[in-house]
Scaffold this active site. Structure first.
Site: not given
Ligand code: GDP
Ligand code: MG
Length: 391
Positions: A21, A24-25, A84
């Site tokens: 979260d 990354k994606t 993970h």
């Molecule tokens: P991952 O699990 O690392 O791949 O994370 P995700 O890309 O799925 O993002 C997790 C959450 O964080 C989602 O609700 C995204 O919309 C939010 N998010 C991701 N990048 C940003 C950002 O640059 N700013 C904000 N405010 N929220 C973000």
């Molecule tokens: Mg992801």
């Protein structure tokens, strides 16, 4: 005639890592959007990356998304993984041979347990270059973000990375995806940092040629073709090569070379190729063999290893393993049974990292640092690396 493959830019393998979260994606999608808007490549939306199909790499099932893009100077294959456990398996087995990694840390949350674990894993498997994306900078307090940056630099230094000099770029994947100009520029800055900080690895093409055989095909009238990804070195039509592993030892000559159906003069590490081999019969070669520069590999049955056992929550075992345990070992494209000796410890529990020795039922090419997966009953229960080759 078929059109020849033209290599215009150096190719690197990179990937995002970091706590769930932290974005990354979202960042991966934003990179493709910013480049596509700049006239290079195709935008790949979040949903297409996050719903990546399951893949079998080295006999282990992982969820992994491969995204391809180009900057002005380079061609990148970028991997993103949802969970993970996928990182643990993928990094330890070397299924993603990362030349560099983008460590994604949320500026709102700072370092979290998986941030630390991925830095540790990256160091352990030899990812030499890390660039930090301090993400969610749009939503975080700037002073808090300064503190998070300090904390990340310290974490990296504590694990043997040059924490002082590593580029840390404040980005917002989400705002860049929405087309916000400030945050679009932040993604361009991040890509510049990756371009300049992560060097093109020359160990790859300079090393002796090695290709783990994934498939063997017969092309009527031409002969036997093997396919796979070149692990290291360079190969040209006319090169002498040997086929080793699983009891095979034969020498032949490469008489044809193609990538994605296009003939090429020379294939190099990272390329997916088909090799036509002179005078080899289909039954003489199989998946799990390696094709290598003559004299460059030795085969072995015993080795000492460091192994990480997955927890039940990660898809691993519920119970400990003990000396005499006999699972399947997946090394490169080989799948072979082997018996474990845990020495004085005698036991190792799921979630633990253990030192052990392995005796394989067949000889395979082995070397220090080689990654492998451990499977039993069709599921992955651990992953490890070869520490010492015995005999
Ligand atoms: P991952 O699990 O690392 O791949 O994370 P995700 O890309 O799925 O993002 C997790 C959450 O964080 C989602 O609700 C995204 O919309 C939010 N998010 C991701 N990048 C940003 C950002 O640059 N700013 C904000 N405010 N929220 C973000
Ligand atoms: Mg992801």
């Amino acid at each position: 005639a078929k059109q020849a493959y033209v290599r215009t830019k150096p190719h690197l393998n990179i990937g995002t890592m970091g706590h769930v979260d932290h974005g990354k994606t979202t960042l991966t999608a934003a990179i493709t959007k910013v480049l596509a808007d700049g006239g290079s490549g195709t935008f790949i939306p979040f949903d297409r990356i996050d719903r990546a199909p399951e893949e079998i790499a080295r006999g282990i099932t992982i969820n992994i998304a491969h995204v391809e893009y180009e900057t002005a100077n380079r061609h990148y294959a970028h991997v993103d993984m949802p969970g993970h456990a996928d990182y643990v398996k993928n990094m330890i087995t070397g299924a993603a041979q990362l030349d560099g990694a983008i460590l994604v840390v949320s500026a709102q949350d700072g370092i979290m347990p998986q941030t630390t674990e991925h830095v540790l894993l990256a160091r352990h498997v030899g990812v030499r270059h890390v660039v930090v994306a301090l993400n969610k900078a749009d939503a975080a307090d700037p002073e808090l973000t300064d503190l998070v940056e300090l904390e990340i630099r310290e974490l990296l230094s504590a694990h043997g990375y040059p924490g002082e000099e590593i580029p840390v770029v404040r980005v917002s994947g989400l705002r860049a995806l929405a087309g916000d100009p400030t945050w679009t520029a932040s993604i361009a800055t991040l890509l510049d940092a990756v371009d300049s900080y992560v060097p093109v690895p020359d160990r790859y093409t300079g090393a002796p040629f090695l290709l783990p055989v994934e498939n063997v095909l017969t092309i009527t009238g031409r002969g036997t073709v093997v396919t796979g990804a070149i692990e290291r070195g360079t190969v040209r039509v006319g090169d002498r090569v040997e086929v080793r592993g699983l009891g095979t030892a034969l020498t032949t000559v490469v008489t044809g070379l193609e990538t994605f159906g296009k003939p090429m003069d020379s294939g190099q590490a990272g390329d997916n190729v088909a090799l036509l081999l002179r005078g080899v019969q289909r039954g003489q070669i199989r998946r799990g063999n390696v094709v290598a520069a003559p004299g460059s590999v030795t085969v072995h049955q015993r080795f000492a290893a460091q192994v990480h056992l997955l927890t039940a929550a990660e898809g691993g075992r519920r119970t400990a393993i003990a000396s005499g345990y006999r699972p399947q070992f997946y090394l490169r494209t080989t799948d072979v049974a082997g018996e474990v000796d845990l020495g004085e410890a005698g036991l190792a529990l799921p979630g633990e990292t253990a030192e052990l020795t392995v005796e394989l039922s067949k000889p395979v090419p082995l070397e220090t640092g080689l990654g492998f997966a451990i499977r039993e009953g069709g599921r992955t229960v651990g992953a490890g690396t070869v520490v010492t080759v015995l005999d």
